[in-house]
Structures are given as C-alpha cells and as structure tokens.
Design an enzyme around this catalytic site. Structure first.
Site, PDB file in Angstrom:
ATOM      1  N   GLY A  67       6.144   1.534   2.712  1.00  0.00           N
ATOM      2  CA  GLY A  67       5.522   2.798   3.069  1.00  0.00           C
ATOM      3  C   GLY A  67       6.250   3.572   4.140  1.00  0.00           C
ATOM      4  O   GLY A  67       5.677   4.454   4.782  1.00  0.00           O
ATOM      5  N   LYS A 123       7.645   6.840   1.223  1.00  0.00           N
ATOM      6  CA  LYS A 123       7.372   8.228   1.571  1.00  0.00           C
ATOM      7  C   LYS A 123       8.386   9.201   0.962  1.00  0.00           C
ATOM      8  O   LYS A 123       8.057  10.342   0.654  1.00  0.00           O
ATOM      9  CB  LYS A 123       7.374   8.384   3.099  1.00  0.00           C
ATOM     10  CG  LYS A 123       6.174   7.737   3.793  1.00  0.00           C
ATOM     11  CD  LYS A 123       4.893   8.483   3.503  1.00  0.00           C
ATOM     12  CE  LYS A 123       3.755   8.057   4.410  1.00  0.00           C
ATOM     13  NZ  LYS A 123       3.312   6.676   4.158  1.00  0.00           N
ATOM     14  N   ASP A 142      -2.510  10.109   4.655  1.00  0.00           N
ATOM     15  CA  ASP A 142      -1.970   9.962   6.005  1.00  0.00           C
ATOM     16  C   ASP A 142      -0.903  11.015   6.280  1.00  0.00           C
ATOM     17  O   ASP A 142      -0.259  11.528   5.368  1.00  0.00           O
ATOM     18  CB  ASP A 142      -1.374   8.563   6.187  1.00  0.00           C
ATOM     19  CG  ASP A 142      -0.297   8.245   5.161  1.00  0.00           C
ATOM     20  OD1 ASP A 142      -0.482   8.622   3.979  1.00  0.00           O
ATOM     21  OD2 ASP A 142       0.721   7.634   5.516  1.00  0.00           O
ATOM     22  N   ASP A 143      -0.725  11.320   7.555  1.00  0.00           N
ATOM     23  CA  ASP A 143       0.347  12.199   8.035  1.00  0.00           C
ATOM     24  C   ASP A 143       0.344  13.557   7.342  1.00  0.00           C
ATOM     25  O   ASP A 143       1.370  14.040   6.842  1.00  0.00           O
ATOM     26  CB  ASP A 143       1.710  11.519   7.854  1.00  0.00           C
ATOM     27  CG  ASP A 143       1.802  10.189   8.590  1.00  0.00           C
ATOM     28  OD1 ASP A 143       0.963   9.944   9.475  1.00  0.00           O
ATOM     29  OD2 ASP A 143       2.707   9.398   8.273  1.00  0.00           O
ATOM     30  N   TYR A 157      -6.184   7.211  10.615  1.00  0.00           N
ATOM     31  CA  TYR A 157      -6.011   5.816  10.194  1.00  0.00           C
ATOM     32  C   TYR A 157      -5.816   4.849  11.355  1.00  0.00           C
ATOM     33  O   TYR A 157      -5.521   3.675  11.148  1.00  0.00           O
ATOM     34  CB  TYR A 157      -4.846   5.692   9.210  1.00  0.00           C
ATOM     35  CG  TYR A 157      -3.519   6.250   9.696  1.00  0.00           C
ATOM     36  CD1 TYR A 157      -2.707   5.538  10.572  1.00  0.00           C
ATOM     37  CD2 TYR A 157      -3.076   7.489   9.257  1.00  0.00           C
ATOM     38  CE1 TYR A 157      -1.496   6.042  11.000  1.00  0.00           C
ATOM     39  CE2 TYR A 157      -1.861   8.014   9.679  1.00  0.00           C
ATOM     40  CZ  TYR A 157      -1.073   7.283  10.552  1.00  0.00           C
ATOM     41  OH  TYR A 157       0.132   7.788  10.973  1.00  0.00           O
ATOM     42  N   ASP A 206      11.172   3.075  11.099  1.00  0.00           N
ATOM     43  CA  ASP A 206      11.600   4.378  10.591  1.00  0.00           C
ATOM     44  C   ASP A 206      11.490   5.488  11.628  1.00  0.00           C
ATOM     45  O   ASP A 206      11.994   6.590  11.410  1.00  0.00           O
ATOM     46  CB  ASP A 206      10.813   4.756   9.328  1.00  0.00           C
ATOM     47  CG  ASP A 206       9.303   4.739   9.527  1.00  0.00           C
ATOM     48  OD1 ASP A 206       8.844   4.339  10.613  1.00  0.00           O
ATOM     49  OD2 ASP A 206       8.581   5.121   8.585  1.00  0.00           O
ATOM     50  N   ASN A 228       4.241  -3.161   6.857  1.00  0.00           N
ATOM     51  CA  ASN A 228       5.154  -2.065   6.520  1.00  0.00           C
ATOM     52  C   ASN A 228       6.397  -2.271   7.382  1.00  0.00           C
ATOM     53  O   ASN A 228       6.446  -1.820   8.519  1.00  0.00           O
ATOM     54  CB  ASN A 228       4.487  -0.720   6.829  1.00  0.00           C
ATOM     55  CG  ASN A 228       5.395   0.463   6.525  1.00  0.00           C
ATOM     56  OD1 ASN A 228       6.137   0.454   5.552  1.00  0.00           O
ATOM     57  ND2 ASN A 228       5.348   1.479   7.373  1.00  0.00           N
TER      58      ASN A 228
END
Length: 697
Positions: free
Chosen positions: A23, A54, A130-131, A175, A241, A269
């Site tokens: 993810g 992503k 999310d995001d 989240y 990341d 993740n």
C-alpha cells in the site's frame, strides 16, 4: 447476507488476518516478487495479501478503467498463485480522489470494475478512502449529511452487490487517532462509520498516528468501542515511502501480543523495496504465532522482555538467520564459480558456441596477483545492518553506541589531557574506529554476496551509510591529531558525496526546527575546526598569525618597543618547533591558530638573555604558547590543543609547563584563567609588562 457468511460470523469462525499490504507510494512490486511473497507467507504462517499499490494507476487515479486483456491475464495468474499458497488475495480500489458519491453512474462504474476483478477469481475486496480531501462536491452535499454518510452508503451498497464476501475491508479517511476531531471517542466521523457500516465489513486502522511508535491495548479497546468491531491494523512501522533515505530493518515491536485477541488482523505495509522486507514480514509472522487465538506460543521467545510471549530481539535473530541463507543463493548468471557441469558432448562439424560452464580456469602464476576471494557474509554483518537501519523511532544498539561515542569524543577531546582522560579518550576513539571499520567490512561483504537482487535493493542505503561513517571516522582521527584533516571536512569545494541531502536537505537546514526530531539529540552545531601536527610548510602561516596578533588591539605598544617574550622566538621561527610538541588549527578558511611547546625552555630564555632562576626551571622546565586569530570565538579548539600538548610534554618526563603573557593581552589572560589549571607564578627579573603562568604535570 448469505447463509454461509452469516453462520461463519455468528460462530466467530473467521480467521485472524495476518500478512502484507502493498500500500505504499512508489514503484509497485513485480508479479514475480508478489508470487515470491505468497510463498514466504505460506512458509511463515501468514494468510493475507492486500493489493493496494498507490501508484498502480488503475487502483487509484484511473480507478474507473477496466483492465486490459494482458493486465487481466496477469491479475488472474497472481490471484491463482495466492490461492495455491493459501493466501487470501484482497483486491483494493481507491476511488476517493474524484468519485461523486451521489452519482449512480459513478457507483455503477465502481461495481463494474470490482465485478471484473471478481471474474478473475478474486473473492475478497477493500474500499480505501485514505489520503483524500474531505470537502464534498455540491451534489454530494445535497444527498448526504456528512462525508462519513457518503462513504458508508457507497461501501454498504458495493458490499451487498458483491454478495457480502467473507473478507471486505474499509479504510476510513480518519484512519488514525491523530486525524480524529476532537478525539477518537468523540469523532463524529468515526461514530457515524461505526453505527452505519454493515457489521460484515472490517475497518482498517493505523493506530495513534500514521506511523505509530506504539499501539496499546487501551487505544484499541477505545477505537473498537467507537467502531463497534475490532479493527484490522494497517501497520506502517516498516513503511519508508515518506523518506527516501530510510530503510527499516528492525523487528516488529512495541505491539503487545495481548492485542491479538482484540484485533481482526494485522497487515504490515513495509518498505518500498521488496527484498529488504524479509525481516519485517518474518518478525510479524513470529509475533502472530506468539498467542494466536489465545493459545500458548509454539515459538520459544523467552521472558526477558516486557512481553512474556514475544521477544523482538529473538524474533530478529530468527529472521536474520533465515535471511542470511537467502543472501547466499545465486540469483542470476555470473555468480560465484561452480563445479563444472558434465555435459554429454554431441558430435558436430561446427565450432561450439563459447559459454560459461561454471569453471574457474585461470590460475595465477608465480609472482602474479592472487585471485580475489570474497569473504562470506556473516550473521553479525546482518545484525549490524539491522542496527544501522532499525525503526523509525529508534536506532539499533550499535547505531546508538556510535552516536554516543562520537558525541563524547567531540565534547571531551579538548579537556582530555587536563582531566587525565587522555587514555580514556584514545581508547574510546579506537573503539569508535573499530565500529566504523566493521561498517566498511559489512559493506564489502554485502557487495560480494551471491544474491544480487537483495544487494541492489540495499545498495544505495549501505553506500550512503558507509560514506557518512567515513566522514565521522576521519573527523575523529583529526580530533586525535592523527594526520592532516580530511579534505572532505575542510575543502571549500568538496566532492558532492561530502555533503548530504541535495535541495531537500538545504531546505531542511534553513528551517528553525531542523534536527529537533533526530533520534539522537546533540548540542547545536558550531564551526568545524581541525587540529593536526605542525609541519615545516606551516612556518610562514605561524609567522603571519604571530605578526597579526602582535599588532592587534587598540592602544597596544608597537611590537618593536615591547620587551620580547621567551616564546616569541618559537612563534617567529627563530627556533624550529618539534612536530611532536606543535599543533596547527584550521577552519574552513585556512590556518587560524597554533599551539607550540618546548620541553626545555632554557635555550630559548638564553636567546633573549632572560635571567630566570634554576628553581623555576626545575619546577617548570617546559614552555608553551598558544595563539588564535580573532575569528576563532570558540575556546574549545584552544583547550583541545593545550590538552594534547600537555599530554605529550608529560610523556617526555617534564614536571611542569609555564607560559609568558603580556598584561595588555586580556584575551589570552582570560583564556588561561578560565582553563583553571594555569596559575600566576612569581618570577624574579620579568619585565614589568610580562606575567608568567604555570601548571604542574
């Protein structure tokens, strides 16, 4: 809800989800790497893979687009591979960037996309929100009372459309606890999700923060109460990341095994790079085995740490031991020499094509260089690697020790001799050097490991840490007076590997809070000074500083009319100093100071016809002089130089050292007074403007 699904949930038969979520932001893993992941998960007892890269554009940005025939073929093969390894393949889609929740056309497009994936053989799904921005468009504001209502309505509809699959995950926009307003228990968003989301849908949660340092039982009980179900942890503890200079190779930790019966599952993740995730996934598997389903652990972890069922240290050792075997496997042609293969030779009139048969045919002759033999990688090398790239909130033991030693060496070098710490300083400097050498040797052995795929994922990181350690190593050697300072430390035109960060690093260094979140705290940086032994080429620079400081200051008597100091002949070059008792100080501009000494001051005193009693020379036979340019405002370098000289003079057998100062030189008078070890002494026959200070050795 189907009868079978309902029955399973009522009896609590659903298994604990454990495994990996792909993810992260960045280049997705390859199909081959994912298949290798499924094999590892099966070996280690994990059961889940959440497909959510992503930057797979049909997962997020172009979520409406159906997969092409070639893409469909790859996904079907991947789903089949997961099933063959008893891994639950969960397909996630992230439509939140631009979906209009109230549009039946948009919801139909979402259903159509998931129906296509269902045809590939996928039976588990996830919707991720999310995001994303939380502001709804005008149409959605008319249809829904809140953002949470919009998400829940679409999620419930899709869940039912797919036949209420046994595994269906929902990732909320809030989240983690830090996103909740005003807090978890009073978050209207989470309360709406918990109340309205169908009970067969599980909810992803990252803990107190996006990257959570610790996840407590109490925090999970709180969010479970609000969500009305236990969450599935999407754990970012090994994610990298967000920072291209980080790699996380420490164990899964700071999550008590008491959490296991209170969770629906845990998915890690991990790092963007596939092969370095061996440790992250292996240690998660060990954690999951600790008390799964409340049963006793089948892995002996010991009870020396806070959690009696799981030891991160032992889990790490298990993982590194297995990983070492992976490093030893040659993963591509051209690896280490192998015994020649015996092939049946077929008759042919054609010249056979030359190929690598695996033999090492070259044997060096007498006087020739021997063949290079790579040292094998060791478990200690991997322990060191893990320590250097540990976890986001802590360094490993060796990394912490190296930082502590460097900080101590930097702060105590200038006072070592004065406080009888010379031996300790040298011992700790050698210890630091040995640790730096271990990093270099680890780098060399990693670079020669047969498995090049792992090496290539690690290479940028280990090259960077080797370079940084090399700079620190050179700096400590310079502090110890071992040769000239490193060109990388002193040059005003260094090679680019001598500084870090590029434009991003420069932006950070300009910000007022730079360094405040370093895992190892240290005092604010000052100018960098390098101390080294005097050499004959320094004579003119010493003379220049001597002349400049003689004429410095308002109201000073012209040098020609001042009575000379005994040390003037040393600074002016009339008496050549011995390199063993002479030090040069440099900053980024150039030579900025010196410290010179004579073990026997009598010849220098005789040279200027200074009459000093034998009793003074008996108690203080040696002479010292120190001078710094005005731009050196930090007294530490001068203290360091004096400390080194006093240590050397003491080793020569001298009983004491004295210096001469002019009463008008207030700067140096203050300096010697603050040192504490030098005291004024009475010397008969001194000119009226001259004072003597001395210290016993």
């Amino acid at each position: 809800m189907s009868n079978s699904s309902s029955a399973k949930r009522q009896t609590g038969a659903r298994r604990f989800l454990s495994g990996v979520v792909e993810g992260f932001y960045g280049r997705p893993w390859t199909m081959e790497q994912r298949t290798e992941l499924f094999n590892r998960e099966q070996q280690w007892g994990l059961n889940t893979y959440l497909y959510a890269p992503k930057d797979d554009y049909k997962h997020r940005m172009y979520w409406r687009d159906l997969y092409s025939a070639e893409e469909a073929k790859q996904l079907m093969a991947l789903i089949s591979a997961a099933q063959q390894h008893n891994v639950d393949f969960i397909y996630a889609i992230s439509p939140g960037l631009d979906i209009t929740f109230s549009s039946t056309k948009e919801v139909a497009a979402l259903k159509r996309k998931l129906d296509q994936v269902k045809e590939f053989g996928c039976r588990s799904f996830s919707l991720l929100f999310d995001d994303i921005e939380t502001e709804m468009c005008a149409a959605d504001k008319q249809a829904f009372s809140s953002f949470a209502h919009a998400q829940v309505a679409v999620t419930n509809e899709v869940f039912q459309h797919l036949g209420e699959p046994d595994t269906f995950l929902f990732c909320p926009t809030d989240y983690c606890a830090s996103f909740c307003t005003p807090n978890v228990s009073k978050s209207s968003y989470l309360l709406t999700v918990g109340e309205m989301l169908l009970p067969g849908i599980d909810i992803l949660w990252t803990g107190p923060k996006v990257v959570s340092h610790k996840i407590s039982v109490e925090s999970i009980e709180e969010v479970s109460s609000v969500l009305r179900r236990p969450p599935v942890i999407w754990d970012n503890i090994h994610a990298n990341d967000y920072d291209p200079q980080r790699l996380l190779l420490g164990p899964y930790k700071d999550r008590p095994t008491e959490l296991i019966p209170k969770l629906r599952g845990v998915l890690t993740n991990p790092n963007c790079e596939f092969y370095p995730n061996f440790v992250a996934i292996h240690t998660l598997a060990t954690w999951c085995k600790a008390t799964a389903n409340g049963e006793p652990s089948d892995v002996d972890m010991g009870d020396e740490e806070q959690d009696p069922c799981y030891s991160p240290h032992k889990a790490l050792t298990l993982a590194l031991t297995d990983w070492l075997q992976e490093f030893m496997r040659t993963d591509q042609p051209g690896g280490p020499c192998r015994p020649p293969a015996r092939l049946k030779k077929e008759s042919s009139d054609e010249e056979p094509m030359q190929t690598d048969m695996g033999e090492c045919s070259y044997v060096p002759g007498p006087g020739e260089n021997p063949l290079y033999t790579a040292e094998p990688l060791t478990l200690d090398d991997l322990r060191l690697l893990s320590d250097l790239f540990y976890l986001p909130y802590e360094h490993g033991t060796t990394a912490r020790t190296m930082l502590q030693e460097l900080d101590w060496l930097k702060n105590n070098g200038c006072t070592a001799a004065e406080t009888d710490k010379t031996e300790e300083w040298c011992s700790r400097a050698q210890r630091f050097d040995d640790m730096c050498e271990a990093v270099v040797q680890m780098f060399n052995r990693l670079s020669n490991a047969p498995n090049r795929s792992i090496l290539y994922d690690l290479y940028n990181y280990i090259c960077d840490i080797k370079s940084g350690v090399g700079l620190a190593r050179a700096y400590v050697k310079t502090l110890g007076g071992q040769g000239r300072p490193s060109a990388q430390l002193m040059s005003d035109d260094p090679e680019p590997w001598g500084f870090r960060g590029g434009l991003s690093g420069e932006f950070q260094r300009m910000l007022p809070g730079h360094g405040n979140r370093d895992l190892f705290r240290y005092p604010p940086m000052t100018a960098v000074y390098c101390m080294r032994p005097y050499c004959p080429e320094d004579k003119m620079e010493v003379q220049r500083i001597f002349r400049q400081m003689q004429g410095a200051g308002e109201g000073k008597v012209p040098p020609m009319t001042q009575p000379p100091l005994i040390c003037d002949s040393l600074s002016a070059g009339d008496i050549s100093p011995c390199s063993q008792y002479a030090l040069i100080l440099e900053d980024e501009i150039g030579v900025c100071g010196y410290a010179l000494a004579l073990t026997d001051a009598k010849p220098a005193a005789a040279k200027i016809q200074r009459a000093i009693s034998d009793s003074v020379f008996e108690e203080f036979p040696s002479l010292i002089t120190v001078q710094l340019l005005p731009r050196v405002t930090d007294p530490s370098p001068a203290k360091h130089m004096i400390g080194r000289l006093l240590s050397s003079i003491r080793s020569s057998g001298s009983r004491g050292v004295f210096c001469e100062l002019r009463q008008s030189d207030q700067r140096m008078l203050d300096f010697y007074n603050k040192l504490g070890s030098f005291k004024l002494i009475q010397v008969a026959g001194l000119p009226r403007d001259i004072l003597a200070m001395a210290t016993s050795l």
